[in-house]
Design a protein around this motif. Structure first.
Motif, mmCIF file in Angstrom:
data_model
loop_
_atom_site.group_PDB
_atom_site.id
_atom_site.type_symbol
_atom_site.label_atom_id
_atom_site.label_comp_id
_atom_site.label_asym_id
_atom_site.label_seq_id
_atom_site.Cartn_x
_atom_site.Cartn_y
_atom_site.Cartn_z
ATOM 1 N N GLY A 25 0.788 -1.229 0.000
ATOM 2 C CA GLY A 25 0.000 0.000 0.000
ATOM 3 C C GLY A 25 0.816 1.273 0.000
ATOM 4 N N ALA A 26 2.140 1.167 -0.086
ATOM 5 C CA ALA A 26 2.999 2.363 -0.092
ATOM 6 C C ALA A 26 2.997 3.011 -1.470
ATOM 7 N N ASN A 27 3.182 4.332 -1.489
ATOM 8 C CA ASN A 27 3.288 5.067 -2.752
ATOM 9 C C ASN A 27 4.754 5.454 -2.936
ATOM 10 N N LEU A 28 5.416 4.783 -3.893
ATOM 11 C CA LEU A 28 6.842 4.981 -4.122
ATOM 12 C C LEU A 28 7.114 5.743 -5.410
ATOM 13 N N SER A 29 6.118 6.471 -5.905
ATOM 14 C CA SER A 29 6.267 7.197 -7.164
ATOM 15 C C SER A 29 7.384 8.230 -7.074
ATOM 16 N N GLY A 30 8.204 8.271 -8.112
ATOM 17 C CA GLY A 30 9.240 9.294 -8.183
ATOM 18 C C GLY A 30 10.365 9.122 -7.196
ATOM 19 N N LEU A 31 10.447 7.947 -6.568
ATOM 20 C CA LEU A 31 11.517 7.708 -5.603
ATOM 21 C C LEU A 31 12.877 7.707 -6.308
ATOM 22 N N ARG A 32 13.863 8.285 -5.678
ATOM 23 C CA ARG A 32 15.227 8.287 -6.220
ATOM 24 C C ARG A 32 15.927 7.049 -5.677
ATOM 25 N N TRP A 33 16.068 6.021 -6.543
ATOM 26 C CA TRP A 33 16.457 4.689 -6.130
ATOM 27 C C TRP A 33 17.936 4.372 -6.290
ATOM 28 N N GLY A 34 18.722 5.153 -7.000
ATOM 29 C CA GLY A 34 20.048 4.754 -7.459
ATOM 30 C C GLY A 34 20.860 3.915 -6.486
ATOM 31 N N GLN A 35 21.211 2.698 -6.886
ATOM 32 C CA GLN A 35 22.071 1.794 -6.126
ATOM 33 C C GLN A 35 21.476 1.363 -4.786
ATOM 34 N N ALA A 36 20.176 1.493 -4.629
ATOM 35 C CA ALA A 36 19.537 1.011 -3.400
ATOM 36 C C ALA A 36 19.444 -0.514 -3.431
ATOM 37 N N SER A 37 19.400 -1.128 -2.260
ATOM 38 C CA SER A 37 19.267 -2.574 -2.150
ATOM 39 C C SER A 37 17.894 -2.923 -1.594
ATOM 40 N N LEU A 38 17.132 -3.731 -2.376
ATOM 41 C CA LEU A 38 15.810 -4.184 -1.946
ATOM 42 C C LEU A 38 15.751 -5.709 -1.952
ATOM 43 N N ARG A 39 16.822 -6.316 -1.537
ATOM 44 C CA ARG A 39 16.869 -7.774 -1.530
ATOM 45 C C ARG A 39 15.802 -8.336 -0.589
ATOM 46 N N LEU A 41 7.236 -5.861 -2.345
ATOM 47 C CA LEU A 41 6.687 -4.694 -3.044
ATOM 48 C C LEU A 41 5.239 -4.892 -3.469
ATOM 49 N N ARG A 42 4.649 -5.996 -3.109
ATOM 50 C CA ARG A 42 3.284 -6.274 -3.535
ATOM 51 C C ARG A 42 2.316 -5.237 -2.963
ATOM 52 N N GLY A 43 1.483 -4.692 -3.844
ATOM 53 C CA GLY A 43 0.505 -3.700 -3.413
ATOM 54 C C GLY A 43 1.032 -2.283 -3.373
ATOM 55 N N ALA A 44 2.305 -2.092 -3.735
ATOM 56 C CA ALA A 44 2.886 -0.748 -3.713
ATOM 57 C C ALA A 44 2.793 -0.090 -5.083
ATOM 58 N N VAL A 45 2.711 1.216 -5.114
ATOM 59 C CA VAL A 45 2.805 1.977 -6.357
ATOM 60 C C VAL A 45 4.283 2.189 -6.623
ATOM 61 N N ILE A 46 4.797 1.643 -7.734
ATOM 62 C CA ILE A 46 6.244 1.662 -7.979
ATOM 63 C C ILE A 46 6.591 2.350 -9.299
ATOM 64 N N GLU A 47 5.776 3.293 -9.719
ATOM 65 C CA GLU A 47 6.048 3.993 -10.977
ATOM 66 C C GLU A 47 7.446 4.615 -10.944
ATOM 67 N N GLY A 48 8.204 4.328 -11.988
ATOM 68 C CA GLY A 48 9.541 4.896 -12.090
ATOM 69 C C GLY A 48 10.631 4.063 -11.466
ATOM 70 N N LEU A 49 10.281 2.871 -10.923
ATOM 71 C CA LEU A 49 11.300 2.004 -10.352
ATOM 72 C C LEU A 49 12.007 1.246 -11.468
ATOM 73 N N ASP A 50 13.240 1.605 -11.727
ATOM 74 C CA ASP A 50 14.041 0.992 -12.782
ATOM 75 C C ASP A 50 14.834 -0.173 -12.191
ATOM 76 N N PRO A 51 14.497 -1.414 -12.564
ATOM 77 C CA PRO A 51 15.187 -2.571 -11.973
ATOM 78 C C PRO A 51 16.652 -2.648 -12.330
ATOM 79 N N ARG A 52 17.102 -1.820 -13.241
ATOM 80 C CA ARG A 52 18.508 -1.833 -13.629
ATOM 81 C C ARG A 52 19.391 -1.065 -12.653
ATOM 82 N N VAL A 53 18.798 -0.242 -11.796
ATOM 83 C CA VAL A 53 19.622 0.581 -10.904
ATOM 84 C C VAL A 53 19.476 0.188 -9.433
ATOM 85 N N VAL A 54 18.730 -0.888 -9.157
ATOM 86 C CA VAL A 54 18.552 -1.354 -7.777
ATOM 87 C C VAL A 54 18.790 -2.863 -7.735
ATOM 88 N N ASP A 55 19.020 -3.374 -6.546
ATOM 89 C CA ASP A 55 19.190 -4.809 -6.355
ATOM 90 C C ASP A 55 17.873 -5.381 -5.857
#
Length: 223
Positions: free
Chosen positions: A168-182, A186-200
């Motif tokens: 249920g979190a809104n993660l739109s426009g989050l600045r993700w660079g090199q973040a780790s989400l191992r 993320l189910r149920g979250a708004v993830i617009e703009g999450l580029d899987p190439r720049v996060v783990d």
């Protein structure tokens, strides 16, 4: 210190220090006060509003706030261990090397605040809240529950978000660079703009629709 604000009559908790009661002698608004290095441990504050105040190096352990607001205030190197905050706003505040061990933030607003070298891993986030435009670059946020939290436009560059919950979190426009989400959920979250190439995202749990969105970034053709 000048007398600019008054604590409500039903102010609960430990007895206010005399000097602090004087500061709160004129109404619920406190502005441009210096509380650097002061001892305000175990106090309970309700419906008080602080603007441009300095709480640097203050002892605020087990402080309790409810429906308070702190705008453009600094808490650098302050002690907030075991503190609890209910529907309290920290807007554009500075937390540099602040101790938040065991603190609880329930339905709180932290819009535009900056956390630098401030461990938050043991903090409890409850009831959602608004963390839009918060700066958490490089922070250790592992295993925190961000369910229903609004993190629009926040900076989590290089942050550790492993095993976090984002239902249920809104993660739109989050600045993700090199973040780790191992192993994050993320189910149920708004993830617009999450580029899987720049996060783990190793082991992260996502919904089918979210996985399809990631596929677009990776240039995959499905079906």
């Amino acid at each position: 210190m000048s007398a600019r604000a008054k604590s409500p009559e039903d102010q609960p908790g430990a007895e206010l220090p005399g000097w602090f009661a004087e500061v709160l002698a004129g109404g619920p608004e406190v502005a441009d006060e210096d509380f650097v290095g002061t001892d305000l441990r175990e106090l309970s504050l309700r419906r008080l509003h602080f603007s441009r105040c300095r709480f640097d190096e203050a002892s605020l352990d087990e402080l309790s706030t409810e429906a308070c607001s702190f705008t453009d205030c600094s808490f650098d190197r302050a002690e907030l261990t075991g503190s609890t905050h209910l529907r309290t706003a920290f807007v554009a505040c500075s937390f540099n090397r602040t101790r938040f061990t065991g603190a609880t933030l329930t339905e709180c607003k932290l819009t535009g605040s900056v956390f630098a070298d401030t461990p938050l891993r043991s903090v409890t986030v409850a009831g959602g809240g608004d963390w839009s435009a918060v700066s958490l670059g490089g922070a250790d946020l592992r295993e925190l529950d961000f369910s229903d939290v609004k993190l629009v436009g926040a900076n989590v560059t290089g942050a550790k978000l492993d095993r976090c919950l984002f239902a249920g979190a809104n993660l739109s426009g989050l600045r993700w660079g090199q973040a780790s989400l191992r192993d994050a959920d993320l189910r149920g979250a708004v993830i617009e703009g999450l580029d899987p190439r720049v996060v783990d995202l190793t082991g992260a749990r996502v919904e089918v629709e979210q996985a399809l969105a990631f596929a677009q970034y990776l240039g995959l053709r499905i079906g």
